[in-house]
Design a protein around this motif. Structure first.
Motif, PDB file in Angstrom:
ATOM      1  N   ASP A 181       2.822   5.296  -0.380  1.00 46.64           N
ATOM      2  CA  ASP A 181       2.897   3.836  -0.315  1.00 46.64           C
ATOM      3  C   ASP A 181       3.338   3.342   1.062  1.00 46.64           C
ATOM      4  OD1 ASP A 181       2.112   3.522  -2.948  1.00 46.64           O
ATOM      5  OD2 ASP A 181       4.164   3.610  -3.709  1.00 46.64           O
ATOM      6  N   GLU A 182       3.734   4.256   1.952  1.00 45.17           N
ATOM      7  CA  GLU A 182       4.211   3.880   3.274  1.00 45.17           C
ATOM      8  C   GLU A 182       3.025   3.688   4.221  1.00 45.17           C
ATOM      9  OE1 GLU A 182       6.835   6.951   4.509  1.00 45.17           O
ATOM     10  OE2 GLU A 182       8.213   6.699   2.801  1.00 45.17           O
ATOM     11  N   ALA A 183       3.186   2.781   5.175  1.00 42.54           N
ATOM     12  CA  ALA A 183       2.148   2.548   6.174  1.00 42.54           C
ATOM     13  C   ALA A 183       2.017   3.777   7.077  1.00 42.54           C
ATOM     14  CB  ALA A 183       2.494   1.318   7.011  1.00 42.54           C
ATOM     15  N   GLY A 184       0.772   4.133   7.401  1.00 39.89           N
ATOM     16  CA  GLY A 184       0.526   5.243   8.300  1.00 39.89           C
ATOM     17  C   GLY A 184       0.721   6.618   7.701  1.00 39.89           C
ATOM     18  N   TRP A 185       0.684   6.705   6.371  1.00 42.00           N
ATOM     19  CA  TRP A 185       0.930   8.005   5.752  1.00 42.00           C
ATOM     20  C   TRP A 185      -0.162   9.020   6.103  1.00 42.00           C
ATOM     21  CZ3 TRP A 185      -2.446  10.307   2.376  1.00 42.00           C
ATOM     22  CH2 TRP A 185      -3.388   9.482   1.736  1.00 42.00           C
ATOM     23  N   GLN A 186      -1.406   8.548   6.331  1.00 39.33           N
ATOM     24  CA  GLN A 186      -2.480   9.488   6.666  1.00 39.33           C
ATOM     25  C   GLN A 186      -2.181  10.246   7.956  1.00 39.33           C
ATOM     26  OE1 GLN A 186      -2.978   6.318   5.764  1.00 39.33           O
ATOM     27  NE2 GLN A 186      -4.680   6.151   4.306  1.00 39.33           N
TER      28      GLN A 186
END
Length: 453
Positions: free
Chosen positions: A272-277
């Motif tokens: 759910d965090e931004a930039g997890w990829q």
């Protein structure tokens, strides 16, 4: 800490190899392998291990602590009931299974004892899944050290002192798993409580059912070659092949399994965090670097360690070890990308990929093993896991688009192969000088890989 626990298990296991090779024949060693495979096949086929994977995913759908504990308790109680039913049915069918596998019913009681140990082990494992989800790595380490030492001590008593043979191995496992099960279940009851909610069962079944298929498929890939090699005249070759597999499987046990015990239980909370990829792509790079480093180390050190540990009649053909190590490096990379498919609960897709890989492996085994024996079994394993890795990579990238470079993985694989080939061609006389040279080659690989990858 998970690495230390797995390392403890592997070190004790390998230190015990000279003991087993002295008090057991290669055929008895092969018999133990088949008994272990039989119990694991039944456990996976009937979903006893899929429940733990479902627990790690469904737990994160709940927003309240009470809801999460209810999910955990429902999964554990479901596993307990299902394991009991499976064990009773397996014990009733042990005579037929003994006849089908060994062409004799003399191993019926042995299989029944192994199935009871399987029951205890399954309940202990689902309890340990909960502990890993709570990041209780220290407890896992202490538990592993105590249970491993107890198992080894009982094996020495039953096999070496009392001369029980294969029965000694099964009795030791039965005692240790039984005590472990009682302790872990009591601990789970104190910390979580017992709350069974039937409304969780449909979702558990929907998510977990394809994982039963995938678990059975993975196990078939890992183990079906042993059944192709189970003829009485091949039991000695099976024992040698199993020994090589133990060394090759170090890559999975020490790196892959240690990583997945933490990653597999916690990765969903990060998505759910931004930039997890981008973060996951970095994890993939580090993971691959450590995998290849471990693979090179086992390829280089493994043959000399085998010669030190076992008699000459236990030694497998030289090429088997590198082939199997390459196979399990590919398998672990494939598993990393497979885990990404479970983020959106694509367990059905995971099941289809696993089934396709298993069918491919069975065909490769049927084609190669009758002609090439254990070399054909190793080759079939390598090709299967390589195809599996490519498919998992491609499907996960279609859905999540991690910024990973395939060329970077190819470079480190080529470097690992080159180091191993050159090192194999420049071997020294004497164990100690060779071990020093192996350490130099491994260090060289680490330095070059770190700069290239």
């Amino acid at each position: 800490m998970y690495l230390l626990a797995n390392l403890m298990t592997r070190v004790v296991g390998f230190l015990a190899i000279p003991f087993y090779s002295r008090f057991l024949s290669p055929a008895e060693y092969g018999l133990i392998e088949l008994v272990e495979l039989s119990t694991q096949t039944i456990a996976i086929a009937l979903g006893l291990q899929a429940i733990g994977t479902a627990l790690t995913r469904l737990y994160h759908d709940e927003t309240s602590e009470a809801g999460q504990r209810t999910v955990a308790s429902t999964c554990v109680l479901t596993s307990l009931g299902l394991s009991l039913v499976v064990t009773i049915v397996a014990c009733m069918g042990a005579e037929a299974l003994s006849g089908a596998m060994f062409h004799t019913t003399q191993y019926t009681r042995l299989l029944q004892a192994a199935f009871v140990a399987m029951f205890f082990a399954n309940i202990a494992e689902i309890s340990l899944v909960w502990e890993r989800m709570q990041s209780n790595a220290r407890l896992y380490l202490i538990y592993t050290v105590i249970s491993t030492c107890a198992l080894l001590s009982l094996n020495i008593l039953f096999i070496g002192v009392l001369g029980f043979g294969v029965w000694g191995f099964v009795c030791s496992k039965l005692i240790v798993t039984g005590i472990s099960c009682v302790y872990l279940m009591a601990r789970f009851g104190r910390t979580v409580g017992w709350r069974f909610r039937p409304s969780h069962l449909p979702e558990l079944a929907r998510f977990g059912a394809p994982l039963v298929l995938s678990g059975l498929s993975y196990f078939a890939i890992h183990s079906s070659d042993r059944f192709f090699l189970s003829a009485p005249e091949l039991l000695a070759d099976l024992g040698r092949y199993s020994l090589a597999y133990r060394f090759a499987f170090l890559v999975s046990m020490l790196v892959g399994d240690s990583f997945s015990k933490s990653w597999g239980a916690t990765l969903y909370q990060y998505t759910d965090e931004a930039g997890w990829q981008a973060r996951f792509a970095r994890v993939a790079s580090y993971f691959a670097f450590v995998l290849f480093t471990a693979g090179v180390g086992v390829v280089l050190f493994g043959p000399d360690l085998l010669r030190l540990m076992v008699p000459a009649d236990f030694l497998p053909p030289p090429l088997i070890l590198p082939i199997l190590i390459a196979a399990y490096v590919a398998r672990e990379i494939g598993d990393f990308f497979r885990s990404l498919m479970l983020i959106n609960k694509r367990s059905g897709l995971v099941g289809r990929v696993a089934l396709g890989s298993a069918l491919f492996n069975l065909g490769a085994n049927a084609l190669l093993i009758p002609t090439y024996g254990i070399m054909g079994a190793a080759a079939a394993t390598l090709v299967t896991w390589f195809v599996y890795m490519l498919v998992c990579w491609w499907l996960s990238q279609l859905e999540h688009r991690l910024p990973v470079s395939a060329w970077a993985f190819v470079r480190i694989a080529l470097l690992a192969a080159a180091i191993c080939i050159v090192a194999s061609a420049m071997r020294l006389h004497g164990i100690l000088p060779q071990l020093v040279l192996d350490a130099v080659w491994t260090t060289l690989f680490i330095g070059l890989a770190a700069s290239l990858f």
